[in-house]
Design an enzyme around this catalytic site. Sequence first.
Site, PDB file in Angstrom:
ATOM      1  N   ASP A  49       0.869  -1.165   0.000  1.00  0.00           N
ATOM      2  CA  ASP A  49       0.000   0.000   0.000  1.00  0.00           C
ATOM      3  C   ASP A  49       0.925   1.240   0.000  1.00  0.00           C
ATOM      4  O   ASP A  49       2.100   1.134   0.361  1.00  0.00           O
ATOM      5  CB  ASP A  49      -0.854  -0.060   1.279  1.00  0.00           C
ATOM      6  CG  ASP A  49      -1.717   1.153   1.469  1.00  0.00           C
ATOM      7  OD1 ASP A  49      -2.433   1.521   0.538  1.00  0.00           O
ATOM      8  OD2 ASP A  49      -1.663   1.748   2.576  1.00  0.00           O
TER       9      ASP A  49
ATOM     10  N   ASP B  54      -0.020   5.075   0.982  1.00  0.00           N
ATOM     11  CA  ASP B  54      -0.206   5.979   2.123  1.00  0.00           C
ATOM     12  C   ASP B  54      -0.218   5.188   3.431  1.00  0.00           C
ATOM     13  O   ASP B  54      -1.040   4.294   3.612  1.00  0.00           O
ATOM     14  CB  ASP B  54      -1.525   6.747   1.950  1.00  0.00           C
ATOM     15  CG  ASP B  54      -1.837   7.624   3.137  1.00  0.00           C
ATOM     16  OD1 ASP B  54      -0.889   8.097   3.791  1.00  0.00           O
ATOM     17  OD2 ASP B  54      -3.024   7.824   3.432  1.00  0.00           O
TER      18      ASP B  54
HETATM   19  P1  B16 Z   1      -6.249  10.280  -4.038  1.00  0.00           P
HETATM   20  P2  B16 Z   1      -3.631   4.231   0.020  1.00  0.00           P
HETATM   21  C1  B16 Z   1      -5.334   6.289  -0.122  1.00  0.00           C
HETATM   22  O1  B16 Z   1      -4.046   5.781  -0.281  1.00  0.00           O
HETATM   23  C2  B16 Z   1      -5.388   7.212   1.086  1.00  0.00           C
HETATM   24  O2  B16 Z   1      -5.120   6.473   2.268  1.00  0.00           O
HETATM   25  C3  B16 Z   1      -6.777   7.789   1.195  1.00  0.00           C
HETATM   26  O3  B16 Z   1      -6.873   8.641   2.309  1.00  0.00           O
HETATM   27  C4  B16 Z   1      -7.107   8.545  -0.099  1.00  0.00           C
HETATM   28  O4  B16 Z   1      -8.431   9.057  -0.053  1.00  0.00           O
HETATM   29  C5  B16 Z   1      -6.949   7.585  -1.281  1.00  0.00           C
HETATM   30  O5  B16 Z   1      -5.635   7.062  -1.297  1.00  0.00           O
HETATM   31  C6  B16 Z   1      -7.219   8.280  -2.604  1.00  0.00           C
HETATM   32  O6  B16 Z   1      -6.221   9.223  -2.836  1.00  0.00           O
HETATM   33  O7  B16 Z   1      -7.163  11.399  -3.647  1.00  0.00           O
HETATM   34  O8  B16 Z   1      -4.793  10.688  -4.163  1.00  0.00           O
HETATM   35  O9  B16 Z   1      -6.729   9.555  -5.275  1.00  0.00           O
HETATM   36  O10 B16 Z   1      -3.632   4.067   1.501  1.00  0.00           O
HETATM   37  O11 B16 Z   1      -4.613   3.311  -0.706  1.00  0.00           O
HETATM   38  O12 B16 Z   1      -2.256   4.172  -0.597  1.00  0.00           O
HETATM   39 MG    MG Z   2      -2.850   3.124   3.375  1.00  0.00          MG
END
Ligand code: B16
Ligand code: MG
Length: 227
Positions: free
Chosen positions: A10, A12
């Site tokens: 993953d 984030d």
């Molecule tokens: P974006 P992950 C996620 O990343 C984030 O944890 C989440 O908070 C966010 O809304 C999502 O990506 C979408 O991100 O706005 O940049 O498309 O944990 O799946 O790496």
């Molecule tokens: Mg994450």
Amino acid sequence: MSGLSACLFDLDGVIVDTAKYHFVAWRQIAHELGFEFTEQNNERLKGVSRMRSLEILLEVGGLALDTATKVALAEKKNALYLSYVMQMTPTEVLPGAVDFLKNCRQSGYKTALATASRNAAVIIELLKIAPLFDVVVDGNRVTHTKPDPEVFLTCASDLGVSPTACVVFEDAEAGIEAAHVGGMLAIGIGSPANLAKADLVVPGLSKISVEQLRAAWDNKKSTVAKP
Ligand code: B16
Ligand code: MG
């Protein structure tokens, strides 16, 4: 259970802490809409898609908006978020992530990035870690978000390996669930209290070695093999 072939990460919360930038951007949107959005509220946004994040934010504020307004707000939030993201440098890669990725690859395991983010490509370029992944599957390619296993199954398929030969590194409970639904080993990154269903929990990638990963894999294999 097959032998271990691939490690799926993953983004984030595992490779980089983009949650803090998501938070300030969403909080600004909340302020413009006239309500407070706390760090505790922000926990609910981890690992979920941008539009689902907005729906949760509106739930916190007790607001119902039409689709066109929601699309415009999601775009506005993303522009704010990107204004922070574009300042990122390789120093923001979380401790141990680069070394662990390199060690996995040197040990013969394939590596993939599996994220809900639609901004993943720009983030890994800025962090200079793009070459450490054989495959990147992001929010632009999947229709079902975690706990649906689609993002992880797409990684396995792109890598040409069986899902049961994959391990997932995840900081969100929904991601652990998605890994298990996909038939994969799930290593939680964070605290055991939040990731109770993970096969193993470590505080970060600096706290796990390839040897420990192999031990967790062998342990899972023997559990699965039990009658
Ligand atoms: P974006 P992950 C996620 O990343 C984030 O944890 C989440 O908070 C966010 O809304 C999502 O990506 C979408 O991100 O706005 O940049 O498309 O944990 O799946 O790496
Ligand atoms: Mg994450």
